[in-house]
Every structure is written in C-alpha cells, then in structure tokens.
Design a protein around this motif. Structure first.
Motif, PDB file in Angstrom:
ATOM      1  N   ASP A 175       6.822 -60.309 -37.808  1.00 45.60           N
ATOM      2  CA  ASP A 175       6.816 -60.010 -38.851  1.00 45.60           C
ATOM      3  C   ASP A 175       7.475 -60.980 -40.000  1.00 45.60           C
ATOM      4  OD1 ASP A 175       5.530 -57.778 -37.897  1.00 45.60           O
ATOM      5  OD2 ASP A 175       7.999 -56.395 -37.688  1.00 45.60           O
ATOM      6  N   ASP A 176       9.126 -61.782 -39.351  1.00 49.66           N
ATOM      7  CA  ASP A 176       9.221 -62.717 -40.148  1.00 49.66           C
ATOM      8  C   ASP A 176       8.175 -63.217 -40.821  1.00 49.66           C
ATOM      9  OD1 ASP A 176      11.451 -61.441 -40.094  1.00 49.66           O
ATOM     10  OD2 ASP A 176      12.872 -62.342 -39.202  1.00 49.66           O
ATOM     11  N   VAL A 177       7.641 -64.259 -39.280  1.00 44.98           N
ATOM     12  CA  VAL A 177       6.508 -64.826 -39.394  1.00 44.98           C
ATOM     13  C   VAL A 177       5.266 -64.787 -40.807  1.00 44.98           C
ATOM     14  CG1 VAL A 177       4.342 -66.542 -38.505  1.00 44.98           C
ATOM     15  CG2 VAL A 177       6.790 -65.914 -37.031  1.00 44.98           C
ATOM     16  N   THR A 178       5.274 -63.450 -40.515  1.00 43.74           N
ATOM     17  CA  THR A 178       4.263 -62.758 -41.337  1.00 43.74           C
ATOM     18  C   THR A 178       4.312 -62.434 -42.492  1.00 43.74           C
ATOM     19  OG1 THR A 178       3.184 -61.549 -39.656  1.00 43.74           O
ATOM     20  CG2 THR A 178       2.655 -60.865 -41.946  1.00 43.74           C
ATOM     21  N   HIS A 179       6.425 -62.762 -42.816  1.00 45.81           N
ATOM     22  CA  HIS A 179       6.413 -63.089 -44.661  1.00 45.81           C
ATOM     23  C   HIS A 179       6.703 -64.236 -45.041  1.00 45.81           C
ATOM     24  CE1 HIS A 179       9.810 -62.531 -47.712  1.00 45.81           C
ATOM     25  NE2 HIS A 179      10.277 -62.834 -46.823  1.00 45.81           N
ATOM     26  N   LEU A 180       7.033 -65.452 -44.029  1.00 43.18           N
ATOM     27  CA  LEU A 180       7.030 -66.624 -44.207  1.00 43.18           C
ATOM     28  C   LEU A 180       6.514 -66.985 -44.431  1.00 43.18           C
ATOM     29  CD1 LEU A 180       9.848 -67.836 -41.577  1.00 43.18           C
ATOM     30  CD2 LEU A 180       9.915 -67.194 -44.848  1.00 43.18           C
ATOM     31  N   ARG A 181       4.155 -66.380 -44.036  1.00 39.55           N
ATOM     32  CA  ARG A 181       3.298 -67.528 -44.377  1.00 39.55           C
ATOM     33  C   ARG A 181       2.773 -66.809 -44.961  1.00 39.55           C
ATOM     34  NH1 ARG A 181      -0.621 -64.131 -41.358  1.00 39.55           N
ATOM     35  NH2 ARG A 181      -0.719 -63.466 -43.316  1.00 39.55           N
ATOM     36  N   THR A 182       3.215 -65.958 -45.885  1.00 38.91           N
ATOM     37  CA  THR A 182       2.622 -64.549 -47.483  1.00 38.91           C
ATOM     38  C   THR A 182       3.407 -65.790 -48.062  1.00 38.91           C
ATOM     39  OG1 THR A 182       2.055 -63.316 -45.886  1.00 38.91           O
ATOM     40  CG2 THR A 182       2.325 -62.928 -48.180  1.00 38.91           C
ATOM     41  N   LEU A 183       4.856 -66.062 -47.927  1.00 35.54           N
ATOM     42  CA  LEU A 183       4.824 -66.552 -49.618  1.00 35.54           C
ATOM     43  C   LEU A 183       4.876 -68.084 -49.923  1.00 35.54           C
ATOM     44  CD1 LEU A 183       7.996 -66.173 -50.346  1.00 35.54           C
ATOM     45  CD2 LEU A 183       9.179 -67.091 -49.618  1.00 35.54           C
ATOM     46  N   LEU A 184       5.013 -68.518 -48.339  1.00 37.91           N
ATOM     47  CA  LEU A 184       4.167 -70.123 -48.755  1.00 37.91           C
ATOM     48  C   LEU A 184       2.904 -70.253 -49.745  1.00 37.91           C
ATOM     49  CD1 LEU A 184       5.412 -71.850 -45.067  1.00 37.91           C
ATOM     50  CD2 LEU A 184       6.419 -72.234 -47.574  1.00 37.91           C
ATOM     51  N   GLU A 185       1.735 -68.832 -49.078  1.00 38.82           N
ATOM     52  CA  GLU A 185       0.659 -68.878 -49.716  1.00 38.82           C
ATOM     53  C   GLU A 185       0.813 -68.602 -50.511  1.00 38.82           C
ATOM     54  OE1 GLU A 185      -1.349 -65.809 -47.405  1.00 38.82           O
ATOM     55  OE2 GLU A 185      -1.547 -67.194 -46.022  1.00 38.82           O
ATOM     56  N   SER A 186       1.857 -67.575 -51.254  1.00 37.62           N
ATOM     57  CA  SER A 186       2.295 -66.884 -52.645  1.00 37.62           C
ATOM     58  C   SER A 186       2.581 -68.561 -53.719  1.00 37.62           C
ATOM     59  CB  SER A 186       3.054 -65.894 -52.952  1.00 37.62           C
ATOM     60  OG  SER A 186       4.071 -66.476 -52.937  1.00 37.62           O
ATOM     61  N   HIS A 187       2.986 -69.468 -52.877  1.00 39.10           N
ATOM     62  CA  HIS A 187       3.448 -70.521 -53.291  1.00 39.10           C
ATOM     63  C   HIS A 187       2.441 -71.838 -53.343  1.00 39.10           C
ATOM     64  CE1 HIS A 187       7.152 -68.575 -53.977  1.00 39.10           C
ATOM     65  NE2 HIS A 187       7.750 -69.410 -55.156  1.00 39.10           N
ATOM     66  N   GLY A 188       1.251 -71.639 -52.904  1.00 35.98           N
ATOM     67  CA  GLY A 188      -0.237 -72.441 -53.192  1.00 35.98           C
ATOM     68  C   GLY A 188      -0.349 -73.771 -51.969  1.00 35.98           C
ATOM     69  N   MET A 189       1.257 -73.050 -50.043  1.00 37.04           N
ATOM     70  CA  MET A 189       0.945 -74.525 -49.778  1.00 37.04           C
ATOM     71  C   MET A 189       0.110 -73.277 -48.633  1.00 37.04           C
ATOM     72  SD  MET A 189       5.097 -75.203 -50.853  1.00 37.04           S
ATOM     73  CE  MET A 189       5.955 -74.266 -50.805  1.00 37.04           C
ATOM     74  N   GLU A 190      -0.016 -74.388 -47.026  1.00 36.91           N
ATOM     75  CA  GLU A 190      -0.601 -73.626 -46.011  1.00 36.91           C
ATOM     76  C   GLU A 190       0.794 -74.493 -45.355  1.00 36.91           C
ATOM     77  OE1 GLU A 190      -4.851 -74.692 -44.084  1.00 36.91           O
ATOM     78  OE2 GLU A 190      -3.633 -76.473 -45.336  1.00 36.91           O
ATOM     79  N   LEU A 191       0.768 -73.280 -44.465  1.00 37.75           N
ATOM     80  CA  LEU A 191       1.932 -72.962 -42.833  1.00 37.75           C
ATOM     81  C   LEU A 191       0.483 -73.576 -42.021  1.00 37.75           C
ATOM     82  CD1 LEU A 191       4.241 -72.855 -40.944  1.00 37.75           C
ATOM     83  CD2 LEU A 191       4.144 -70.457 -41.633  1.00 37.75           C
ATOM     84  N   LEU A 192       1.550 -74.725 -41.144  1.00 38.00           N
ATOM     85  CA  LEU A 192       0.839 -75.460 -40.410  1.00 38.00           C
ATOM     86  C   LEU A 192       1.441 -75.915 -39.345  1.00 38.00           C
ATOM     87  CD1 LEU A 192      -1.178 -78.571 -41.785  1.00 38.00           C
ATOM     88  CD2 LEU A 192      -2.425 -77.111 -41.666  1.00 38.00           C
ATOM     89  N   VAL A 193       1.040 -75.468 -37.588  1.00 34.74           N
ATOM     90  CA  VAL A 193       2.440 -75.381 -36.181  1.00 34.74           C
ATOM     91  C   VAL A 193       1.443 -75.922 -35.393  1.00 34.74           C
ATOM     92  CG1 VAL A 193       2.895 -74.020 -34.989  1.00 34.74           C
ATOM     93  CG2 VAL A 193       2.818 -73.137 -37.718  1.00 34.74           C
ATOM     94  N   LEU A 194       2.132 -76.810 -35.003  1.00 35.67           N
ATOM     95  CA  LEU A 194       1.963 -77.602 -33.583  1.00 35.67           C
ATOM     96  C   LEU A 194       2.840 -76.770 -31.892  1.00 35.67           C
ATOM     97  CD1 LEU A 194      -0.143 -79.877 -31.579  1.00 35.67           C
ATOM     98  CD2 LEU A 194       1.940 -81.564 -32.356  1.00 35.67           C
ATOM     99  N   ASP A 195       2.012 -76.497 -31.462  1.00 34.86           N
ATOM    100  CA  ASP A 195       2.969 -75.953 -30.292  1.00 34.86           C
ATOM    101  C   ASP A 195       2.690 -76.862 -29.258  1.00 34.86           C
ATOM    102  OD1 ASP A 195       3.764 -74.779 -27.776  1.00 34.86           O
ATOM    103  OD2 ASP A 195       2.327 -73.085 -27.389  1.00 34.86           O
ATOM    104  N   GLN A 196       4.143 -77.952 -29.143  1.00 36.13           N
ATOM    105  CA  GLN A 196       4.592 -78.701 -28.290  1.00 36.13           C
ATOM    106  C   GLN A 196       4.817 -78.208 -26.996  1.00 36.13           C
ATOM    107  OE1 GLN A 196       7.260 -80.520 -31.072  1.00 36.13           O
ATOM    108  NE2 GLN A 196       5.303 -82.368 -31.823  1.00 36.13           N
ATOM    109  N   THR A 197       5.338 -76.884 -26.582  1.00 35.22           N
ATOM    110  CA  THR A 197       5.467 -77.067 -25.458  1.00 35.22           C
ATOM    111  C   THR A 197       5.493 -77.734 -24.639  1.00 35.22           C
ATOM    112  OG1 THR A 197       5.794 -74.732 -26.449  1.00 35.22           O
ATOM    113  CG2 THR A 197       6.346 -74.966 -24.178  1.00 35.22           C
TER     114      THR A 197
END
Length: 758
Positions: free
Chosen positions: A682-704
C-alpha cells in the motif's frame, strides 16, 4: 550356559573402547571416560558389567544377564548406555585383558573413533586403506604433505592416482591454478579438501563434494563460490596485480614456525581422517582458520552461489532483470523498532548472520563506531563500495567513505549497517548483469537519457575540468552523454507505465575497476536501498529520493525553513538521545525540509557546545510518518558525529543550517498523516500515485543477488533532484517559488557554491 564366542554369529555387544568400567559389589558400577564418570546402580548391575566385554551377542547377553536382573531392566540399561555412546556393537569380539593385538596406536585410534560414535574397528581400517591423492598447487612440496599423511597412517598417493578423495594443498586460496583443479575434480565426481597449512594462520577446508555424501550433497558449493567472496575482500590488491603483470594474487610473506607448519598440515590430515572414517558434520563446509598465536579457531561457512559460473546458473541475474518487477502484499513487522519494515532488526541479523565473515561474508565485520557518547548507536560495516573505482585522494574527501548503519538501539544500528553493506555489495557490478549494447537512437522510445535523472546543467559540462579538479567524487560532473554512440544499457521496470525502460548500465551499478563502461558516466548511491522484502526496499529507495530532492532544494537555494518543536514529539528514544548529546556537549536542532510532495523530510543538525561556531554535523530522514522521518534524521546525524578530539564540518556562510525564528516549530500534527498502512505494498502504491500526480515516473531495478538474499533495489524518478551539485533546469528552481519560499527562481550564478559535504 552361554555358547563359546566362536559359535556365535555376532555382532557382539561391548563397552566402547574409549571407556573403562569398574563394578563395586554392593555399591554400583562406574563407567569412566575422558568426558566424565557415569554411575550405574540397580540390582544385578554388577553382574551386567563383566558381560559387556565383547564376547556376547545381544541375545546371549540378555540370557546371561537375566539370571540376576529382569530382561526389561537389562534392555533399559543397554539403551541408556548406547544413547550415552558408552556401549555399542563390536565386530571384532572380545580383546584379551592386558593385550593389544593390533598395536598401541591402532587401539588408541579405535578408541578415538568409538568416542566419535563410529565403529572403531571399521573406521580405523577405512582410514588406513582408502587412498588419498595429494595435489600440490603453487609450488607446494607434495612430498612433505604425503609424509605428514603417512605419519598418521593415511594412504597418501600421487596426484594422478584415481583416488575418490583428494587433498589439495596451496599457498593461497586464490591461486589461479585452483580453478582448473576444481573443475577437473568436480567433473570426475571426486571429493576434495582444500588446505593452506602454511603461514601464521593455517587454513583448512572446506570439503568440496559433488557426491551425495558431501556436506551439502551434490548441490554444494565449489571453489569458485569461495573464490568470489575471497576476491571481494582482497579487491585492494588488484592494482598491485596489474602493476606486476600477474594473473593472480601477488606472493605474500608467510611467517611461520616449524611447529605451526606441522600443526597446519596435521589439521588437514585430521580432517581427511574424519572424512574417511565416516564423520559428517556442518563445519566440513567451512574454512577453519587457526590463529597460531592464541590457538583459537574460527569457522567460516562456504555457501553455494546459485549464479556461480562453475556450479550454478550464471544467467539468474540477467533473467530476473528481463522480467517485470513483481510486487506482492507484504504486512509490516509487528513490534517496536521495525521502523515500518517487513522484518524487524533482530530478524534481519538472525537471518543473515552468515553474511558477516572476513573470509566468506560480504562484509568482514560489523562493529560499533568508536567514540560515540554513551547511549548512542552507530555501526561500521566496511568500505563504501560506491566509491570503488575512484582515486584514493578522492575517497578521502568523502565523509561517508565507509558503509555503516544507524538506529535508536544497538540492534537497529547493526541491522542497518549490514543492510547497507548488502545494498552496496549488490549494486557493485559483478559481470552477470543484463547488458544490451546499442546507441540511444537505436533503442528508440524505451531509452531514458541519463541526464533526466543525473540533471547536470550545460554550464556545468562547460566548466567540468576546473570543477572536477576541486571536488570529491560524487559532486564531479560526468562527460556529456552521446546519444549516437554505442553504450551498455540495462532494462529497468517502470511501476508507472508497467513496461521496461532502458538506462545506461554505468549509472545503475558501481564501477568495480574493470573499465567495462566507456560512456563517461558513473553510478551513485541515490535511491539504492535494501529491505526485508522487495516492497520494503522499494519504499526505502523512493523515500531516499524524496529526502535528497528536498535536501537539494533547501541547500542549493539556501532556504530558511522552520524547525521542529522536539518537545512535542513525545518519544522515549528521542529524550534519551537528546540527553546523551547534551551530556557530551552537543547542541542539536532540527529543520522541516518537506517539499511540494508533502512527505515529511527532516534535517537534524548538531554542533559541539563551546566549540567552533561554524562546524556542523547533520543527518536527514524522510518517511510517511513524521515521527519516523525525525528518527531517521537524528540517528543519521549521530552516525556522523566526529570521533573524540575531532570536529564537524566547517561551513561558514550557510545560514540555512539554522531554523527560521519567524516560523512556528513543527509538531506531529503539522503534517497530514492519516495513520500507517498495515501493508508495504500500500505504501508503494501511495508513493507511485503521488509521483504520478506530479508528472513523474517511478523506475525500479531489482539488484538482489541470489547468493546474498537480502532484497536490494535501485529506484529512480527522473526529475527528482539528487543532493549532489546538479543544476539543470527543473525542480531546483521551480519548487521554492511554487511553495512561496522564494519570490523568483534562484539565478544559476546565485546557487549555493558550496556542494553539500557528504
């Protein structure tokens, strides 16, 4: 009447050879060994003891003993003695009193294996007859090794003999000759013990076995798994190797004594003997290091690397990168100190303690930072791998030249230090990453120009030679990126678009000194994060991006921002920390750096009372919960405290370090915060939605890394500002005006010319 021994089929029941029994009529029976004394009492027990001389089978023994005690009681007594490893079956029958037909050494050896829970007769025979091939590597004297084996009764043979067990003796566990030996023995299905018996600290083990009777079965580690970790710990030797033109480690002194050398050889011989006798135990998959100065030993477990080039699947990392990033529901850990994490700090340490080892770990040690005031906690976990590839002089200019961890408790700080080490280790380029060689023009719309997240201004490129000569590594200006030139690209998953984007590999993984990237770019730690789950790591990575963006807005615009009313944050940890800082003579205050994104961002600033007025220590923190943002800022500030006798960073002419006295101090109620989500997704969704509302894209690279297991990601949000000196147009100039903190955008030439000390 008991039939004579020669008419019995056996096996025979007897006391083990490492014990001696004495019966005292009318009192008890005593069983003595080097481990203690066992007292046997009960009616008829004195008559049972003489029968356990190896001349009776179990049936015969029960019949003979039943004359003086019930059969059920005889059975119970025998079971108890067997469970205590005092009685067992003997195939050789009785041994005449006072005689040792096999010789003293053989009798003692049989007693030793009996004591170990084995059949002493069979174990001794196997140890003395099974061939062991001695294979020297790197100029080792094989004759000396075979002589040591022979002195202990082992059947040592030449290295080319087809023996199922081999002893490989070397002067260095990273000798390049071991690679071909390892591959050959693995291909032949042979088990082998690696040993370096020379030097002040002899090394023995592990056993490498592709057979099912190995310590880990056929899926156990190989020499390459061990060599990978050893090489990481000795990365500092690479310049020496290159300078001397060597294909392996430079020869190093091996100070020793004749006694230590003999001890090292006999440790290897002993391990071989135990293996041949049939002993199997977990430490056989470890490197045993003997400290000859204090005679202590330490075991360092060798685990298989699933992505190992020789025994695993080297495509694991690349295949995972090619897949969409899959996130799932992840409840937050219960209890205090979890810091809204998937796993509490104690759980992280317990689950990953094997990662801390100077031989086989990803970090040699996690130790308290010395000199902190009593009651404060910070831990060091080794060199900052984000700085690998930079000059030594440049590294010395960086405050955080080492990795470490912070926390309100020692457990939190230790877990934080381990996670940062895992984060840096996993983000270092290792050669198995998914890489596509193409130009940006050739990739098309999927490619992301690196300056959308690195954010250099054209004027910085024009002045880069002068600027770079004066600045530490992370504040330096990269070479302008050439979209038409072929470079290396790696897919990164867009949580916003649900598709892959292509970013230059050099900006995603730390340079390991290989010179693999030629595009003039480099990676930094911005947005790198580790966590108890993938979702946990994503949340931490995004919060770091938000934090550093807010720090950049504040620092380079020299914004005068409100402080926090610390008394309104009624937190026991905060009261204890403030008290400890006060006793140590440190004044502390905090600032609200929250940007237009609305996520609480806090700066904690400290200076020594009565010391130089312009020397500061600071830390930053961001979190959806303002209390946790404050906690992170204060504990990071503590982590940066100078050692006794040291000082903070001299920063004259930086008034933004002080709270604006004209604004009311912030309280927890100053932020809109509806309460914690119970799930990290839910936190990830909230952060992604917040960034989208400011016109920004969330990119993630899994480095595990599969061999590490701690989830690690690199998060990127093009447009968000790192706190390095990056002055391209965008939020740095626009947000302060939008928030009413400035009437007009700061002119380029008026930006803070002092890069934030890191």
């Amino acid at each position: 009447m008991t039939p004579p021994r020669e008419h019995q089929a056996g096996p025979f029941v007897a006391f083990k050879r490492h014990v001696r029994a004495e019966a005292v009529p009318g009192e008890a029976a005593f069983v003595l060994s080097d481990q203690g004394v066992t007292v046997l009492r009960g009616a008829g027990i004195e008559s049972l003891v003489p029968l356990l001389d190896g001349s009776h089978t179990l049936d015969a023994l029960l019949r003979a003993a039943s004359a003086t005690m019930p059969v059920a009681e005889v059975g119970r007594a025998l079971r108890s003695l067997a469970q205590a490893n005092l009685v067992g079956y003997r195939h050789g029958g009785a041994e005449p009193a006072g005689a040792d037909p096999a010789g003293g050494d053989t009798a003692l050896a049989q007693a030793y294996w009996d004591r170990a829970g084995l059949d002493g007769y069979e174990a001794t025979a196997e140890v003395r007859t099974a061939p062991v091939a001695v294979i020297p590597v790197g100029g080792v004297n094989a004759a000396e090794v075979r002589a040591a084996c022979a002195a202990s009764g082992l059947n040592a043979v030449e290295e080319d003999a087809d023996a199922p067990l081999a002893l490989v003796v070397c002067a260095d566990y990273l000798d390049p000759g071991l690679r071909s030996v390892s591959r050959r023995l693995r291909r032949q299905g042979r088990t082998w013990l690696l040993a370096r018996p020379f030097g002040a600290d002899p090394w023995t083990g592990p056993f490498f076995s592709p057979a099912t009777d190995g310590p880990d079965g056929p899926d156990g580690p190989c020499w390459s798994c061990l060599a990978h970790r050893l090489s990481e710990h000795r990365a500092g030797e690479l310049p020496v190797q290159r300078a001397l033109g060597l294909d392996g480690p430079a020869p190093r002194p091996a100070p020793t004594l004749s006694a230590v050398r003999s001890l090292g050889l006999q440790c290897a011989v002993l391990e071989l003997s135990k293996w041949l006798a049939g002993l199997r135990y977990p430490e056989q998959r470890s490197v045993c290091v003997l400290d000859s100065l204090n005679l202590s030993t330490a075991h360092h477990t060798v685990l298989r690397r699933p992505q190992c080039l020789d025994c695993g699947d080297p495509s694991l990392v690349a295949r995972r990168t090619a897949r969409p990033l899959a996130l799932a529901s992840r409840p937050k850990a219960e209890g205090t100190g979890s810091n809204d994490r998937a796993v509490c700090a104690e759980g992280i340490l317990i689950e990953n303690r094997h990662l801390i080892s100077p031989v086989t770990g990803i970090v040699t040690n996690v130790r308290p930072v010395p000199g902190l005031p009593d009651g404060l906690h910070a831990y060091d976990s080794g060199h900052n791998l984000a700085l690998r590839g930079h000059s030594l002089a440049g590294v010395h200019q960086v405050l955080r030249a080492r990795s470490g961890g912070k926390g309100a408790t020692a457990t939190e700080a230790r877990a934080s230090a381990l996670c940062e080490a895992a984060e840096r280790y996993s983000a270092a380029r290792q050669g198995d990453e998914l890489v596509i060689r193409e130009s940006m023009a050739g990739l098309g719309a999927a490619a992301v120009h690196p300056n959308t997240y690195q954010l250099f201004d054209e004027r910085q490129y024009a002045d880069r030679a002068r600027w770079n000569a004066l600045q530490p590594p992370f504040h330096r200006v990269s070479r302008p990126f050439d979209p038409a030139a072929e470079t290396e690209w790696t897919p990164v998953w867009s949580l916003t678009a649900g598709a892959h984007r292509m970013l230059p590999t050099s900006t995603l993984y730390f340079d390991t000194g290989t010179g693999a990237s030629r595009d003039g770019l480099w990676a930094d730690s911005n947005g790198n994060a580790a966590g108890g789950s993938l979702e946990d790591a994503v949340v931490q990575g995004v919060l770091e991006l938000v934090e550093r963006d807010a720090v950049a807005l504040w620092w380079y615009n020299r914004l005068s921002l409100p402080g926090l009313d610390l008394d309104s944050f009624d937190e026991p940890w905060l009261a204890a920390t403030r008290s400890a800082l006060d006793r140590a003579g440190h004044q502390v205050w905090t600032l609200d750096l929250t940007s237009d994104l609305g996520i609480p961002v806090v700066a904690a600033v400290s200076r020594r009372t009565g010391g130089p007025g312009e020397e500061f220590v600071y830390g930053f923190g961001a979190h959806l919960d303002p209390r946790l943002a404050l906690r992170r800022a204060v504990t990071e500030m503590v982590q940066m405290l100078p050692a006794p006798g040291g000082s903070g960073t001299a920063l004259p002419g930086q008034p933004q370090l002080f709270a604006d006295p004209g604004q009311t101090g912030r309280t927890p109620a100053s932020w809109r915060y509806a309460g914690r989500n119970a799930d990290l997704l839910d936190d990830v969704t909230h952060l992604r939605t917040l960034l989208e509302s400011h016109g920004m894209e969330l990119l993630v690279l899994d480095q595990t890394r599969p061999d590490v297991g701690i989830p690690v990601v690199k998060t990127l949000v093009p447009g968000l500002r790192p706190f390095y000196a990056r002055f391209a147009p965008g939020r740095l100039f626009d947000v302060p005006v939008r928030l009413g903190q400035r009437n007009t955008p700061t002119a380029f030439r008026e930006l803070n010319g002092v890069p934030l000390p890191l």
